[in-house]
Design a protein around this motif. Structure first.
Motif, PDB file in Angstrom:
ATOM      1  N   HIS A  64       6.714  14.360   9.090  1.00  0.00           N
ATOM      2  CA  HIS A  64       6.516  13.069   8.433  1.00  0.00           C
ATOM      3  C   HIS A  64       7.508  12.039   8.961  1.00  0.00           C
ATOM      4  O   HIS A  64       7.136  10.918   9.348  1.00  0.00           O
ATOM      5  CB  HIS A  64       6.668  13.270   6.920  1.00  0.00           C
ATOM      6  CG  HIS A  64       6.633  12.017   6.111  1.00  0.00           C
ATOM      7  ND1 HIS A  64       7.737  11.206   5.955  1.00  0.00           N
ATOM      8  CD2 HIS A  64       5.639  11.439   5.394  1.00  0.00           C
ATOM      9  CE1 HIS A  64       7.421  10.186   5.175  1.00  0.00           C
ATOM     10  NE2 HIS A  64       6.155  10.300   4.829  1.00  0.00           N
ATOM     11  N   SER A  85      -4.891   7.884   7.899  1.00  0.00           N
ATOM     12  CA  SER A  85      -5.135   7.058   6.718  1.00  0.00           C
ATOM     13  C   SER A  85      -4.351   5.750   6.794  1.00  0.00           C
ATOM     14  O   SER A  85      -4.870   4.673   6.475  1.00  0.00           O
ATOM     15  CB  SER A  85      -4.734   7.839   5.457  1.00  0.00           C
ATOM     16  OG  SER A  85      -4.828   7.037   4.297  1.00  0.00           O
ATOM     17  N   ILE A  86      -3.087   5.836   7.229  1.00  0.00           N
ATOM     18  CA  ILE A  86      -2.254   4.636   7.342  1.00  0.00           C
ATOM     19  C   ILE A  86      -2.777   3.713   8.430  1.00  0.00           C
ATOM     20  O   ILE A  86      -2.808   2.479   8.273  1.00  0.00           O
ATOM     21  CB  ILE A  86      -0.793   5.037   7.607  1.00  0.00           C
ATOM     22  CG1 ILE A  86      -0.212   5.722   6.365  1.00  0.00           C
ATOM     23  CG2 ILE A  86       0.043   3.816   7.984  1.00  0.00           C
ATOM     24  CD1 ILE A  86       1.160   6.301   6.567  1.00  0.00           C
ATOM     25  N   ILE A 125       3.579  -1.068   3.774  1.00  0.00           N
ATOM     26  CA  ILE A 125       3.128   0.290   3.480  1.00  0.00           C
ATOM     27  C   ILE A 125       4.316   1.181   3.140  1.00  0.00           C
ATOM     28  O   ILE A 125       5.323   1.193   3.851  1.00  0.00           O
ATOM     29  CB  ILE A 125       2.363   0.887   4.690  1.00  0.00           C
ATOM     30  CG1 ILE A 125       1.139   0.020   5.022  1.00  0.00           C
ATOM     31  CG2 ILE A 125       1.940   2.327   4.395  1.00  0.00           C
ATOM     32  CD1 ILE A 125       0.490   0.368   6.346  1.00  0.00           C
ATOM     33  N   MET A 145      -5.476   1.753   7.033  1.00  0.00           N
ATOM     34  CA  MET A 145      -4.958   0.665   6.201  1.00  0.00           C
ATOM     35  C   MET A 145      -4.566  -0.531   7.063  1.00  0.00           C
ATOM     36  O   MET A 145      -4.873  -1.680   6.735  1.00  0.00           O
ATOM     37  CB  MET A 145      -3.721   1.143   5.426  1.00  0.00           C
ATOM     38  CG  MET A 145      -3.952   2.195   4.377  1.00  0.00           C
ATOM     39  SD  MET A 145      -2.367   2.634   3.595  1.00  0.00           S
ATOM     40  CE  MET A 145      -2.836   4.082   2.643  1.00  0.00           C
ATOM     41  N   ALA A 205       0.842  -1.197   0.000  1.00  0.00           N
ATOM     42  CA  ALA A 205       0.000   0.000   0.000  1.00  0.00           C
ATOM     43  C   ALA A 205       0.879   1.249   0.000  1.00  0.00           C
ATOM     44  O   ALA A 205       2.033   1.218   0.442  1.00  0.00           O
ATOM     45  CB  ALA A 205      -0.918  -0.005   1.217  1.00  0.00           C
ATOM     46  N   ARG A 206       0.319   2.338  -0.469  1.00  0.00           N
ATOM     47  CA  ARG A 206       1.067   3.594  -0.520  1.00  0.00           C
ATOM     48  C   ARG A 206       0.212   4.728   0.015  1.00  0.00           C
ATOM     49  O   ARG A 206      -0.988   4.792  -0.252  1.00  0.00           O
ATOM     50  CB  ARG A 206       1.460   3.905  -1.967  1.00  0.00           C
ATOM     51  CG  ARG A 206       2.244   5.197  -2.135  1.00  0.00           C
ATOM     52  CD  ARG A 206       2.106   5.724  -3.548  1.00  0.00           C
ATOM     53  NE  ARG A 206       0.722   6.122  -3.816  1.00  0.00           N
ATOM     54  CZ  ARG A 206       0.274   6.473  -5.014  1.00  0.00           C
ATOM     55  NH1 ARG A 206       1.060   6.452  -6.055  1.00  0.00           N
ATOM     56  NH2 ARG A 206      -0.985   6.834  -5.190  1.00  0.00           N
ATOM     57  N   SER A 207       0.839   5.614   0.760  1.00  0.00           N
ATOM     58  CA  SER A 207       0.149   6.814   1.237  1.00  0.00           C
ATOM     59  C   SER A 207       0.880   8.044   0.726  1.00  0.00           C
ATOM     60  O   SER A 207       2.066   8.234   1.004  1.00  0.00           O
ATOM     61  CB  SER A 207       0.104   6.838   2.771  1.00  0.00           C
ATOM     62  OG  SER A 207      -0.484   8.048   3.230  1.00  0.00           O
ATOM     63  N   GLN A 253      -2.516  12.033   7.236  1.00  0.00           N
ATOM     64  CA  GLN A 253      -1.873  10.906   6.585  1.00  0.00           C
ATOM     65  C   GLN A 253      -1.725   9.731   7.551  1.00  0.00           C
ATOM     66  O   GLN A 253      -1.934   8.574   7.178  1.00  0.00           O
ATOM     67  CB  GLN A 253      -0.506  11.332   6.048  1.00  0.00           C
ATOM     68  CG  GLN A 253      -0.571  12.355   4.923  1.00  0.00           C
ATOM     69  CD  GLN A 253       0.799  12.795   4.459  1.00  0.00           C
ATOM     70  OE1 GLN A 253       1.792  12.640   5.160  1.00  0.00           O
ATOM     71  NE2 GLN A 253       0.868  13.352   3.258  1.00  0.00           N
ATOM     72  N   LYS A 254      -1.360  10.033   8.797  1.00  0.00           N
ATOM     73  CA  LYS A 254      -1.223   8.982   9.800  1.00  0.00           C
ATOM     74  C   LYS A 254      -2.546   8.257  10.008  1.00  0.00           C
ATOM     75  O   LYS A 254      -2.586   7.015  10.097  1.00  0.00           O
ATOM     76  CB  LYS A 254      -0.730   9.586  11.117  1.00  0.00           C
ATOM     77  CG  LYS A 254      -0.579   8.550  12.233  1.00  0.00           C
ATOM     78  CD  LYS A 254      -0.198   9.207  13.555  1.00  0.00           C
ATOM     79  CE  LYS A 254      -0.107   8.154  14.666  1.00  0.00           C
ATOM     80  NZ  LYS A 254       0.184   8.758  15.977  1.00  0.00           N
ATOM     81  N   TRP A 279       5.211   5.074   2.769  1.00  0.00           N
ATOM     82  CA  TRP A 279       4.715   6.412   3.113  1.00  0.00           C
ATOM     83  C   TRP A 279       5.606   7.434   2.425  1.00  0.00           C
ATOM     84  O   TRP A 279       6.795   7.546   2.728  1.00  0.00           O
ATOM     85  CB  TRP A 279       4.729   6.603   4.632  1.00  0.00           C
ATOM     86  CG  TRP A 279       3.968   7.806   5.106  1.00  0.00           C
ATOM     87  CD1 TRP A 279       3.322   8.729   4.341  1.00  0.00           C
ATOM     88  CD2 TRP A 279       3.785   8.219   6.466  1.00  0.00           C
ATOM     89  NE1 TRP A 279       2.736   9.698   5.130  1.00  0.00           N
ATOM     90  CE2 TRP A 279       3.001   9.401   6.441  1.00  0.00           C
ATOM     91  CE3 TRP A 279       4.203   7.714   7.691  1.00  0.00           C
ATOM     92  CZ2 TRP A 279       2.650  10.085   7.600  1.00  0.00           C
ATOM     93  CZ3 TRP A 279       3.839   8.384   8.855  1.00  0.00           C
ATOM     94  CH2 TRP A 279       3.071   9.562   8.803  1.00  0.00           C
TER      95      TRP A 279
END
Length: 251
Positions: free
Chosen positions: A84, A36-37, A48, A40, A10-12, A33-34, A50
């Motif tokens: 990030h 969202s991960i 993943i 997942m 997966a990619r964020s 973003q966190k 990121w």
């Protein structure tokens, strides 16, 4: 749990538009973003990538902006990438023991690599857009023209509708909205050699740039222990991804 999800990489990567609009709290973007991960992971993701934020100060939109604006967006991107990296390392420590592999994809470094070595990639223009149109996406069709200029027309008409106070706060101070109105002030043109340009419009890379970028990412994924065929799109995890040390901070 779906075994296919567990084996999928997966990619964020999102948030670029926040900085095009000069959103001044990178922490909010990274927190989104966190979340969202984490979603997942709850749905079974175990591999993943990121992606951090490339240097938007190198895009044509900000290269032609005033020094203050260009410096501000570069500063915001630097803060974003620091947030990030710190958050990524915290998540690696928290979820790594549960069998979740979260890796940094340093888009900032890859972006610079292409732009700083453009000739080696057969790209000759890294500062101007191929499509001379202010609004990304508006280059595919006709745009009605305003002889006096779209923003000037908006200001004139707003005085009659009581909207004048909003122009300064909602249009002039918002780069995205300003570009939308400016898009109708000139005829769009498209270059004859897009493969030699890094940027299609003011902010988006060309197909050629994307292909180069994808190949560099493929190399990075292989170094992490994942299978990646540059001639195909799908990327699948190897049986045993290589352990990697925590990356160092980069603005």
């Amino acid at each position: 749990m779906n075994s296919g999800v567990r084996k999928t990489l997966a990619r964020s990567f999102f948030g670029g538009n926040d900085y095009l609009n000069m959103h001044d709290n990178p922490g909010d973007v990274v927190k989104a973003q966190k979340r969202s991960i984490e979603m997942m992971i709850r749905h079974g993701a175990r591999h993943i990538i990121w992606v951090n934020m490339p240097d938007m100060g190198r895009t044509p939109r900000f290269l032609k902006a005033d020094f203050k604006t260009r410096s501000q967006v570069k500063y915001l991107i630097s803060l974003h990438n620091q947030w990030h990296l710190n958050t990524l390392n915290q998540m690696k420590a928290e979820h790594g023991k549960k069998g979740v592999n979260i890796h940094l994809m340093d888009a900032r470094a890859l972006f610079w690599k292409v732009l700083n070595n453009a000739i080696a990639f057969n790209i000759t223009n890294v500062t101007e857009p191929c499509a001379a149109v202010s609004l990304p996406g508006a280059d595919g069709g006709s745009v009605p023209k305003q002889p006096e200029g779209a923003i000037a027309s908006l200001v004139r008409n707003s005085a009659r509708t009581g909207m004048a106070p909003l122009i300064g706060t909602e249009v002039y101070s918002n780069p995205q909205l300003a570009h939308i109105f400016q898009a109708s002030e000139k005829e769009p043109t498209v270059c004859s050699n897009p493969d030699q340009y890094a940027f299609w419009d003011d902010v988006h890379p060309t197909t050629r740039f994307h292909k180069i970028f994808a190949e560099l990412i493929c190399d990075e994924l292989k170094a992490l222990g994942y299978q990646c065929d540059k001639s195909r799109q799908p990327v699948t995890p190897a049986l045993t991804p290589k352990p990697v040390s925590s990356p160092r901070a980069g603005g």
